[in-house]
Enzyme design. Structure first.
Site, PDB file in Angstrom:
ATOM      1  N   SER A 272      40.155 -24.950 -31.583  1.00 22.98           N
ATOM      2  CA  SER A 272      39.657 -26.007 -30.688  1.00 22.98           C
ATOM      3  C   SER A 272      40.812 -26.787 -30.073  1.00 22.98           C
ATOM      4  O   SER A 272      41.914 -26.839 -30.638  1.00 22.98           O
ATOM      5  CB  SER A 272      38.752 -26.950 -31.514  1.00 22.98           C
TER       6      SER A 272
ATOM      7  N   LEU B  94      43.837 -28.723 -28.612  1.00 22.41           N
ATOM      8  CA  LEU B  94      45.255 -28.439 -28.364  1.00 22.41           C
ATOM      9  C   LEU B  94      45.688 -27.138 -29.041  1.00 22.41           C
ATOM     10  O   LEU B  94      46.495 -26.379 -28.499  1.00 22.41           O
ATOM     11  CB  LEU B  94      46.124 -29.602 -28.867  1.00 22.41           C
TER      12      LEU B  94
ATOM     13  N   ASP C 229      41.951 -21.731 -38.998  1.00 25.82           N
ATOM     14  CA  ASP C 229      41.100 -22.904 -38.809  1.00 25.82           C
ATOM     15  C   ASP C 229      40.010 -22.880 -39.866  1.00 25.82           C
ATOM     16  O   ASP C 229      39.656 -21.811 -40.375  1.00 25.82           O
ATOM     17  CB  ASP C 229      40.476 -22.884 -37.403  1.00 25.82           C
TER      18      ASP C 229
ATOM     19  N   ASP D 133      41.526 -23.686 -45.177  1.00 27.90           N
ATOM     20  CA  ASP D 133      41.693 -25.134 -45.189  1.00 27.90           C
ATOM     21  C   ASP D 133      43.173 -25.379 -45.469  1.00 27.90           C
ATOM     22  O   ASP D 133      43.674 -24.958 -46.526  1.00 27.90           O
ATOM     23  CB  ASP D 133      40.808 -25.739 -46.285  1.00 27.90           C
TER      24      ASP D 133
ATOM     25  N   SER E 114      51.381 -37.800 -33.120  1.00 27.52           N
ATOM     26  CA  SER E 114      50.585 -38.551 -32.147  1.00 27.52           C
ATOM     27  C   SER E 114      51.410 -39.768 -31.753  1.00 27.52           C
ATOM     28  O   SER E 114      52.270 -40.215 -32.537  1.00 27.52           O
ATOM     29  CB  SER E 114      49.279 -39.013 -32.800  1.00 27.52           C
TER      30      SER E 114
ATOM     31  N   TYR F  76      45.563 -42.863 -39.964  1.00 26.62           N
ATOM     32  CA  TYR F  76      45.989 -41.881 -38.955  1.00 26.62           C
ATOM     33  C   TYR F  76      47.478 -42.060 -38.635  1.00 26.62           C
ATOM     34  O   TYR F  76      48.249 -41.094 -38.623  1.00 26.62           O
ATOM     35  CB  TYR F  76      45.132 -42.054 -37.698  1.00 26.62           C
TER      36      TYR F  76
ATOM     37  N   LYS G  63      50.539 -39.422 -39.290  1.00 28.44           N
ATOM     38  CA  LYS G  63      51.346 -38.894 -38.182  1.00 28.44           C
ATOM     39  C   LYS G  63      52.789 -39.396 -38.277  1.00 28.44           C
ATOM     40  O   LYS G  63      53.733 -38.680 -37.930  1.00 28.44           O
ATOM     41  CB  LYS G  63      50.717 -39.278 -36.839  1.00 28.44           C
TER      42      LYS G  63
ATOM     43  N   PHE H 297      44.754 -36.736 -24.738  1.00 26.07           N
ATOM     44  CA  PHE H 297      44.502 -35.414 -24.164  1.00 26.07           C
ATOM     45  C   PHE H 297      43.013 -35.120 -24.061  1.00 26.07           C
ATOM     46  O   PHE H 297      42.212 -35.586 -24.878  1.00 26.07           O
ATOM     47  CB  PHE H 297      45.200 -34.325 -25.001  1.00 26.07           C
TER      48      PHE H 297
ATOM     49  N   THR I 288      40.581 -33.192 -24.955  1.00 24.60           N
ATOM     50  CA  THR I 288      40.052 -32.223 -25.918  1.00 24.60           C
ATOM     51  C   THR I 288      38.622 -32.648 -26.263  1.00 24.60           C
ATOM     52  O   THR I 288      38.196 -33.750 -25.886  1.00 24.60           O
ATOM     53  CB  THR I 288      40.915 -32.186 -27.191  1.00 24.60           C
TER      54      THR I 288
HETATM   55  N1  LIG Z   1      43.412 -34.966 -28.375  1.00 20.49           N
HETATM   56  C1  LIG Z   1      44.302 -35.933 -28.341  1.00 20.49           C
HETATM   57  O1  LIG Z   1      44.307 -36.770 -27.438  1.00 20.49           O
HETATM   58  C2  LIG Z   1      45.364 -36.030 -29.423  1.00 20.49           C
HETATM   59  C3  LIG Z   1      46.320 -37.030 -29.297  1.00 20.49           C
HETATM   60  C4  LIG Z   1      47.318 -37.127 -30.273  1.00 20.49           C
HETATM   61  C5  LIG Z   1      47.351 -36.225 -31.318  1.00 20.49           C
HETATM   62  N2  LIG Z   1      46.395 -35.275 -31.418  1.00 20.49           N
HETATM   63  C6  LIG Z   1      46.500 -34.350 -32.556  1.00 20.49           C
HETATM   64  O2  LIG Z   1      46.425 -33.015 -32.086  1.00 20.49           O
HETATM   65  C7  LIG Z   1      45.801 -32.195 -33.049  1.00 20.49           C
HETATM   66  C8  LIG Z   1      44.651 -31.451 -32.401  1.00 20.49           C
HETATM   67  O3  LIG Z   1      43.722 -32.387 -31.895  1.00 20.49           O
HETATM   68  P1  LIG Z   1      42.499 -31.927 -30.980  1.00 20.49           P
HETATM   69  O4  LIG Z   1      42.153 -33.085 -30.128  1.00 20.49           O
HETATM   70  O5  LIG Z   1      42.789 -30.612 -30.384  1.00 20.49           O
HETATM   71  O6  LIG Z   1      41.346 -31.822 -32.105  1.00 20.49           O
HETATM   72  P2  LIG Z   1      40.154 -30.785 -32.298  1.00 20.49           P
HETATM   73  O7  LIG Z   1      39.199 -31.476 -33.216  1.00 20.49           O
HETATM   74  O8  LIG Z   1      39.659 -30.270 -30.982  1.00 20.49           O
HETATM   75  O9  LIG Z   1      40.847 -29.564 -33.082  1.00 20.49           O
HETATM   76  C9  LIG Z   1      41.309 -29.706 -34.399  1.00 20.49           C
HETATM   77  C10 LIG Z   1      41.063 -28.401 -35.137  1.00 20.49           C
HETATM   78  O10 LIG Z   1      41.629 -28.533 -36.450  1.00 20.49           O
HETATM   79  C11 LIG Z   1      40.747 -27.930 -37.370  1.00 20.49           C
HETATM   80  N3  LIG Z   1      40.963 -28.503 -38.693  1.00 20.49           N
HETATM   81  C12 LIG Z   1      40.789 -29.802 -39.062  1.00 20.49           C
HETATM   82  N4  LIG Z   1      41.053 -29.958 -40.363  1.00 20.49           N
HETATM   83  C13 LIG Z   1      41.411 -28.739 -40.844  1.00 20.49           C
HETATM   84  C14 LIG Z   1      41.796 -28.259 -42.122  1.00 20.49           C
HETATM   85  N5  LIG Z   1      41.830 -29.047 -43.202  1.00 20.49           N
HETATM   86  N6  LIG Z   1      42.100 -26.931 -42.243  1.00 20.49           N
HETATM   87  C15 LIG Z   1      42.025 -26.098 -41.178  1.00 20.49           C
HETATM   88  N7  LIG Z   1      41.655 -26.509 -39.944  1.00 20.49           N
HETATM   89  C16 LIG Z   1      41.350 -27.806 -39.770  1.00 20.49           C
HETATM   90  C17 LIG Z   1      39.357 -28.216 -36.823  1.00 20.49           C
HETATM   91  O11 LIG Z   1      38.383 -27.335 -37.348  1.00 20.49           O
HETATM   92  C18 LIG Z   1      39.578 -28.068 -35.318  1.00 20.49           C
HETATM   93  O12 LIG Z   1      39.320 -26.752 -34.880  1.00 20.49           O
HETATM   94  C19 LIG Z   1      45.375 -33.121 -34.204  1.00 20.49           C
HETATM   95  O13 LIG Z   1      46.371 -33.047 -35.202  1.00 20.49           O
HETATM   96  C20 LIG Z   1      45.347 -34.482 -33.544  1.00 20.49           C
HETATM   97  O14 LIG Z   1      45.585 -35.511 -34.481  1.00 20.49           O
HETATM   98  C21 LIG Z   1      45.404 -35.143 -30.498  1.00 20.49           C
END
Ligand SMILES: NC(=O)c1ccc[n+]([C@@H]2O[C@H](COP(=O)([O-])OP(=O)(O)OC[C@H]3O[C@@H](n4cnc5c(N)ncnc54)[C@H](O)[C@@H]3O)[C@@H](O)[C@H]2O)c1
Length: 258
Positions: free
Chosen positions: A15, A17, A36, A57, A151, A164, A168, A197, A199
């Site tokens: 999913s 990023l 994942d 996990d 982040s 959080y 991070k 982002f 997402t």
């Molecule tokens: N989207 C943003 O704006 C943003 C900003 C800063 C940081 N981030 C970081 O980027 C990363 C991705 O974020 P995203 O928005 O794409 O989120 P998302 O929820 O779309 O994707 C995260 C994925 O991680 C998987 N996941 C979660 N816990 C897990 C575990 N214990 N074991 C295996 N898989 C696991 C989920 O199933 C999911 O598919 C995260 O670390 C988030 O903190 C995102």
């Protein structure tokens, strides 16, 4: 390191990023394993990019080792690890009811985002370190590269983001010592700290909220595209001199307190 032909692992690859990164790596010719805990989405992404889905996990060593075994059987030992899996959280330390925040919430977030990232890194690095060094051109001597996803909340976390931001910030703090540690094994380590982002997480918010978040970004005043994260992630792989560094990818955003 040239991406083409390399075996790569992407946690959170089902999913957002991570998915964009998995797709970009595959486009550039890598053999991609999507790691994942979401089996259905991992299988979907993996089948669309000709990769392999490895359900795990990241906090569970047995399940990670099983996933690494599966990826290795399909593609050989990986030289690239993109640690993107993570979860968000928002909880005030003293709730509106006057009660302290539940400790389990803090532990859960740190366990997945920070300890899960470290767990992946150590299990990947031990396998990667056993590979022979690459032996051509600028890549001579290099064995592998890994990325963490922090982040901007590592630096300017908002009200309620203690867990959080701590998780991070832990990744940020770990980046240099891990790069120094793994230098002897010729494995580079970098961290990307994304801003806001587009997402699934953010796209589920009401449109008005999305617009006001986008407007808070100095330039460009829009949410980041997952493809922009993926491009930077892949650049880190190809640029052999990038190591031990944390890169903000945020359009000059500095988060307000709330
Ligand atoms: N989207 C943003 O704006 C943003 C900003 C800063 C940081 N981030 C970081 O980027 C990363 C991705 O974020 P995203 O928005 O794409 O989120 P998302 O929820 O779309 O994707 C995260 C994925 O991680 C998987 N996941 C979660 N816990 C897990 C575990 N214990 N074991 C295996 N898989 C696991 C989920 O199933 C999911 O598919 C995260 O670390 C988030 O903190 C995102």
């Amino acid at each position: 390191m040239k991406i083409e032909g390399q075996a790569a692992l992407v946690t959170g690859g089902a999913s957002g990023l991570g998915e964009a990164t998995a797709r970009e790596l595959a486009r550039l010719g890598a053999k991609v394993a999507v790691l994942d805990r979401n089996a259905e989405l991992a299988a979907k992404v993996a089948s669309e990019i000709g990769g392999v889905a490895c359900v795990c996990d990241i906090t569970d060593t047995d399940s990670v080792n099983a996933a690494l075994d599966k990826a290795e059987a399909a593609h050989g030992t990986a030289r690239i690890l993109m640690n993107v899996a993570g979860i968000g959280s928002a909880k005030r330390i003293v709730g509106k009811d006057g009660n302290p925040a539940p400790l389990e919430d803090f532990v859960r977030v740190v366990n997945i985002n920070l300890i899960g990232g470290y767990n992946m890194a150590r299990l990947f690095a031990a396998r990667c370190a056993k590979l022979p060094a690459l032996d051509s051109g600028d890549e001579k001597g290099e064995k592998g590269v890994m990325l963490f996803t922090a982040s901007v909340a590592a630096f300017d976390g908002q009200v309620g983001q203690q867990a959080y931001s701590a998780s991070k910030g832990g990744l940020v703090g770990m980046t240099l010592p891990m790069a120094r540690d793994l230098a002897q094994h010729a494995i580079r380590v970098c961290t990307v700290a994304p801003g806001l982002f587009a997402t699934p997480l953010l796209l589920e918010l009401p449109e008005a909220v999305q617009h006001s978040l986008a407007a808070s970004i100095p330039f460009p005043p829009r949410l980041g595209k997952p493809s922009e994260f993926a491009e930077l992630a892949c650049h880190i792989v190809t640029n052999g001199h990038l190591n031990g560094e944390v890169i903000r990818l945020d359009g000059a955003l500095r988060m307000a307190p709330r």
